[in-house]
Scaffold this motif. Sequence first.
Motif, short mmCIF file in Angstrom:
data_model
loop_
_atom_site.label_atom_id
_atom_site.label_comp_id
_atom_site.label_asym_id
_atom_site.label_seq_id
_atom_site.Cartn_x
_atom_site.Cartn_y
_atom_site.Cartn_z
N ASN A 171 0.81 -1.21 0.00
CA ASN A 171 0.00 0.00 0.00
C ASN A 171 0.85 1.26 0.00
O ASN A 171 0.33 2.36 0.20
CB ASN A 171 -0.88 -0.04 1.25
CG ASN A 171 -2.03 0.92 1.19
OD1 ASN A 171 -2.60 1.14 0.13
ND2 ASN A 171 -2.34 1.51 2.32
N LEU A 172 2.18 1.09 -0.21
CA LEU A 172 3.08 2.22 -0.04
C LEU A 172 3.79 2.58 -1.34
O LEU A 172 3.95 1.73 -2.21
CB LEU A 172 4.14 1.88 1.02
CG LEU A 172 3.59 1.55 2.42
CD1 LEU A 172 4.71 1.05 3.32
CD2 LEU A 172 2.92 2.77 3.03
N ASP A 173 4.25 3.83 -1.45
CA ASP A 173 5.02 4.20 -2.64
C ASP A 173 6.42 3.58 -2.56
O ASP A 173 6.78 2.97 -1.55
CB ASP A 173 5.07 5.72 -2.80
CG ASP A 173 5.85 6.42 -1.70
OD1 ASP A 173 6.77 5.82 -1.11
OD2 ASP A 173 5.52 7.58 -1.41
N SER A 174 7.21 3.75 -3.62
CA SER A 174 8.45 2.98 -3.68
C SER A 174 9.45 3.38 -2.59
O SER A 174 10.15 2.54 -2.05
CB SER A 174 9.08 3.09 -5.07
OG SER A 174 9.35 4.43 -5.34
N ARG A 175 9.48 4.67 -2.24
CA ARG A 175 10.44 5.08 -1.22
C ARG A 175 10.06 4.52 0.15
O ARG A 175 10.89 3.95 0.86
CB ARG A 175 10.52 6.62 -1.18
CG ARG A 175 11.51 7.08 -0.16
CD ARG A 175 11.99 8.51 -0.39
NE ARG A 175 12.44 9.03 0.90
CZ ARG A 175 11.67 9.77 1.68
NH1 ARG A 175 10.44 10.09 1.31
NH2 ARG A 175 12.12 10.18 2.84
N ALA A 176 8.77 4.64 0.51
CA ALA A 176 8.33 4.10 1.80
C ALA A 176 8.48 2.58 1.82
O ALA A 176 8.85 1.99 2.85
CB ALA A 176 6.88 4.51 2.06
N SER A 177 8.25 1.93 0.67
CA SER A 177 8.42 0.48 0.58
C SER A 177 9.87 0.09 0.87
O SER A 177 10.14 -0.87 1.59
CB SER A 177 8.08 -0.03 -0.81
OG SER A 177 6.74 0.21 -1.09
N ARG A 178 10.78 0.84 0.28
CA ARG A 178 12.22 0.59 0.48
C ARG A 178 12.56 0.69 1.97
O ARG A 178 13.26 -0.15 2.53
CB ARG A 178 12.99 1.64 -0.33
CG ARG A 178 14.48 1.53 -0.42
CD ARG A 178 14.93 0.29 -1.15
NE ARG A 178 15.32 -0.73 -0.20
CZ ARG A 178 15.45 -2.01 -0.47
NH1 ARG A 178 15.18 -2.48 -1.67
NH2 ARG A 178 15.81 -2.86 0.44
#
Length: 226
Positions: A171-178
Amino acid sequence: MEILRVENLCKKYGTKDTEVVALDNASFTVERGEFVAIVGASGSGKSTLLHLIGGVDRPTSGKVWIDGTDIYELDHDKLAIFRRRQVGLIYQFYNLIPILNVVENITLPLRLDGKKVDQKKLSDILAILELQNRKEHLPNQLSGGQQQRVSIGRALINHPAIVLADEPTGNLDSRASREIMDLLKVSNRKYNQTVILITHDENIALEADRILTIEDGRIISNEKVR
Ligand SMILES: Nc1ncnc2c1ncn2[C@@H]1O[C@H](COP(=O)(O)OP(=O)(O)OP(=O)(O)O)[C@@H](O)[C@H]1O
Ligand SMILES: [Mg+2]
């Protein structure tokens, strides 16, 4: 040392005409400190498997041992306590308690157990999660990534035998996912925390020690990445 043993695990939903075999005779083991990714198409049985490992749902047949305990031999109350102490669950939608602030959500498993909060450990966790300046914020005052970090803190505070994460970055964008992946890896490396993670993302799966692939409820491969 073996931390998890899954033996001939089956889960059927419904009856006769509506019967779905969500999990078909799954068997595998996980060593303490391993980072295992579970991959497979939508509907293949990944969440079903994770819920059965975590004692959230009961299997139709088969067994699960966590750190030597046959979890489905425990009665309902003992299983609830075992789960709270030994299993850290992280979901795609953070499942935080809306009326509790960051510190209260993270320490909830300890407080439900009547245990004292180790302030040093709590401040270490808040620092790793970069939530030192959000201690009294409520979930709805946090970003998605921050809320997911709180749920990771809650999963880690007890140092459970295993952390189970069901698409925690879905549910997160790529930066938050990282950031979330880095946190799970830090907990794995630094605290030797065993982690089992469901992901749709092949690149994330390749960061694991081992990949289990599931198709139509069956484990079709169990491969070491490193
Ligand atoms: N409570 C339920 N009642 C009936 N069938 C269910 C139930 N939960 C899951 N199923 C069925 O079991 C199968 C496996 O579902 P599961 O949620 O484990 O899949 P998944 O691999 O996690 O999929 P996704 O990637 O979409 O999350 C699916 O066919 C689903 O329809
Ligand atoms: Mg799922």
